[in-house]
Design an enzyme around this catalytic site. Structure first.
Site, PDB file in Angstrom:
ATOM      1  CG  ASP A  15     -18.824  29.894  -3.785  1.00  0.00           C
ATOM      2  OD1 ASP A  15     -18.907  30.243  -2.605  1.00  0.00           O
ATOM      3  OD2 ASP A  15     -18.556  30.683  -4.722  1.00  0.00           O
ATOM      4  CG  LEU A  16     -24.964  32.078  -2.913  1.00  0.00           C
ATOM      5  CD1 LEU A  16     -26.069  31.275  -3.586  1.00  0.00           C
ATOM      6  CD2 LEU A  16     -25.483  32.681  -1.611  1.00  0.00           C
ATOM      7  CG  ASP A  17     -20.538  36.291  -4.883  1.00  0.00           C
ATOM      8  OD1 ASP A  17     -21.011  36.541  -6.002  1.00  0.00           O
ATOM      9  OD2 ASP A  17     -19.681  37.003  -4.339  1.00  0.00           O
ATOM     10  CB  THR A  39     -24.370  38.195  -4.690  1.00  0.00           C
ATOM     11  OG1 THR A  39     -23.694  36.954  -4.517  1.00  0.00           O
ATOM     12  CG2 THR A  39     -25.862  37.955  -4.627  1.00  0.00           C
ATOM     13  CE  LYS A  43     -15.759  38.577  -8.323  1.00  0.00           C
ATOM     14  NZ  LYS A  43     -15.684  38.307  -9.753  1.00  0.00           N
ATOM     15  NE  ARG A  88     -21.631  40.774   6.232  1.00  0.00           N
ATOM     16  CZ  ARG A  88     -22.758  40.496   6.896  1.00  0.00           C
ATOM     17  NH1 ARG A  88     -23.130  41.269   7.892  1.00  0.00           N
ATOM     18  NH2 ARG A  88     -23.504  39.450   6.575  1.00  0.00           N
ATOM     19  CB  SER A 148     -22.104  30.323   0.691  1.00  0.00           C
ATOM     20  OG  SER A 148     -21.989  31.729   0.679  1.00  0.00           O
ATOM     21  CB  ALA A 149     -17.659  33.019   2.675  1.00  0.00           C
ATOM     22  CE  LYS A 163     -16.271  28.988   0.731  1.00  0.00           C
ATOM     23  NZ  LYS A 163     -17.123  29.485  -0.369  1.00  0.00           N
ATOM     24  CD  GLU A 218     -15.448  28.434  -3.713  1.00  0.00           C
ATOM     25  OE1 GLU A 218     -15.205  29.440  -4.414  1.00  0.00           O
ATOM     26  OE2 GLU A 218     -15.890  28.531  -2.570  1.00  0.00           O
ATOM     27  CG  ASP A 219     -16.597  32.484  -7.553  1.00  0.00           C
ATOM     28  OD1 ASP A 219     -16.796  31.963  -6.425  1.00  0.00           O
ATOM     29  OD2 ASP A 219     -16.632  33.708  -7.734  1.00  0.00           O
TER      30      ASP A 219
HETATM   31  P1  B16 Z   1     -21.853  38.346   3.429  1.00  0.00           P
HETATM   32  P2  B16 Z   1     -19.406  32.939  -1.458  1.00  0.00           P
HETATM   33  C1  B16 Z   1     -18.914  35.306  -0.309  1.00  0.00           C
HETATM   34  O1  B16 Z   1     -19.817  34.398  -0.888  1.00  0.00           O
HETATM   35  C2  B16 Z   1     -18.602  36.420  -1.303  1.00  0.00           C
HETATM   36  O2  B16 Z   1     -17.900  35.907  -2.419  1.00  0.00           O
HETATM   37  C3  B16 Z   1     -17.741  37.451  -0.624  1.00  0.00           C
HETATM   38  O3  B16 Z   1     -17.467  38.507  -1.519  1.00  0.00           O
HETATM   39  C4  B16 Z   1     -18.467  37.985   0.622  1.00  0.00           C
HETATM   40  O4  B16 Z   1     -17.660  38.928   1.305  1.00  0.00           O
HETATM   41  C5  B16 Z   1     -18.782  36.795   1.543  1.00  0.00           C
HETATM   42  O5  B16 Z   1     -19.569  35.846   0.825  1.00  0.00           O
HETATM   43  C6  B16 Z   1     -19.540  37.227   2.785  1.00  0.00           C
HETATM   44  O6  B16 Z   1     -20.813  37.664   2.418  1.00  0.00           O
HETATM   45  O7  B16 Z   1     -21.419  39.745   3.662  1.00  0.00           O
HETATM   46  O8  B16 Z   1     -23.172  38.225   2.695  1.00  0.00           O
HETATM   47  O9  B16 Z   1     -21.847  37.512   4.707  1.00  0.00           O
HETATM   48  O10 B16 Z   1     -18.633  33.187  -2.714  1.00  0.00           O
HETATM   49  O11 B16 Z   1     -18.604  32.212  -0.386  1.00  0.00           O
HETATM   50  O12 B16 Z   1     -20.741  32.307  -1.686  1.00  0.00           O
HETATM   51 MG    MG Z   2     -17.833  32.533  -4.653  1.00  0.00          MG
END
Ligand code: B16
Ligand code: MG
Length: 218
Positions: A10-12, A18, A46, A50, A115-116, A146, A170-171
């Site tokens: 996962d990224l964030d 982030t 988290k 979006r 990542s999402a 997810k 994953e977090d």
């Molecule tokens: P974006 P991950 C997710 O990243 C974030 O945890 C989540 O808070 C955010 O809304 C989502 O990405 C979408 O991000 O607005 O940049 O498309 O944890 O799946 O890496």
């Molecule tokens: Mg995450």
């Protein structure tokens, strides 16, 4: 090492934090709409897409918006978020990430991003990690968020690995549920009480040691 494994990160919350930038941008939007948004409430966003994040924010503030207004605010929030992202550097890579990626590369273990975030490639580029991932699956590639396993199943396919041979790091609870639904090995990064559905939980990536990796491969 016997069992062939691949990793999907996962990224964030795993590679970079982030979440703090998402929080600042969502809080600003909440304030514009006339309500407060706490760091505790930010936990609910988290790992969430979006669009879903905006829905949660609006329900917290008990605000109803037209579809057109929602689209306008989504663009505005992302614009502000990207101002923070554009200032990111390799300094923001979380502890243990570089060591773990080095170890995986040294041992010919492939890894992908799952990542999402639709901004994932830009974030990886900013922190200098874009070219290290064999494959990237992000919010632009999936139709189901997810806890649906889609993001990780696409990752496994791109890595040419069977799901049961993939380890997800994953977090977020939804991310652990997605990994489990994909029948992958799940590693939670964070609090054991929160991530109790994970196969293993560590406080950060420094705790994923070569010894631990050798164990899960045997
Ligand atoms: P974006 P991950 C997710 O990243 C974030 O945890 C989540 O808070 C955010 O809304 C989502 O990405 C979408 O991000 O607005 O940049 O498309 O944890 O799946 O890496
Ligand atoms: Mg995450």
């Amino acid at each position: 090492m016997k069992k062939e494994l691949a990793f999907i990160f996962d990224l964030d919350g795993v590679i970079v934090d982030t979440a703090k930038y998402h929080y600042l941008a969502w809080r600003n939007l909440a304030n514009v709409l006339g309500f407060d948004f706490t760091e505790e409430q930010n936990e609910l966003l988290k790992g969430v897409s979006r669009v879903k994040s905006l829905e949660i924010l609006l329900s917290i503030g008990k605000v109803n918006l037209s579809e057109a207004k929602k689209q306008e605010f989504l663009l505005q929030k992302n614009k502000e978020y990207l101002e923070y992202v554009n200032k990111m550097t390799s300094e923001e890579i979380l502890p243990g990430v570089n060591d773990l990626l080095n170890f995986l590369e040294l041992n010919d273990i492939k890894y992908a991003l799952g990542s999402a975030s639709k901004n994932a490639p830009l974030i990886l580029e900013k922190v200098g990690l874009l070219n290290r991932f064999t494959a990237i699956v992000d919010g632009n590639d999936v139709s189901k968020a997810k806890p649906d396993p889609e993001v990780f199943l696409i990752g496994a396919k791109k890595l040419e690995m069977k799901p049961e041979n993939c380890v997800v790091v994953e977090d977020a609870i939804a991310g652990i549920q997605a990994a489990n639904a994909a029948k992958m090995i799940s590693i939670g990064i964070g609090d054991t009480n929160v991530l109790h559905e994970a196969d293993y939980v560590f406080k950060d990536l420094t705790a994923i040691t070569p010894d631990f990796l050798k164990n899960i491969m045997n």
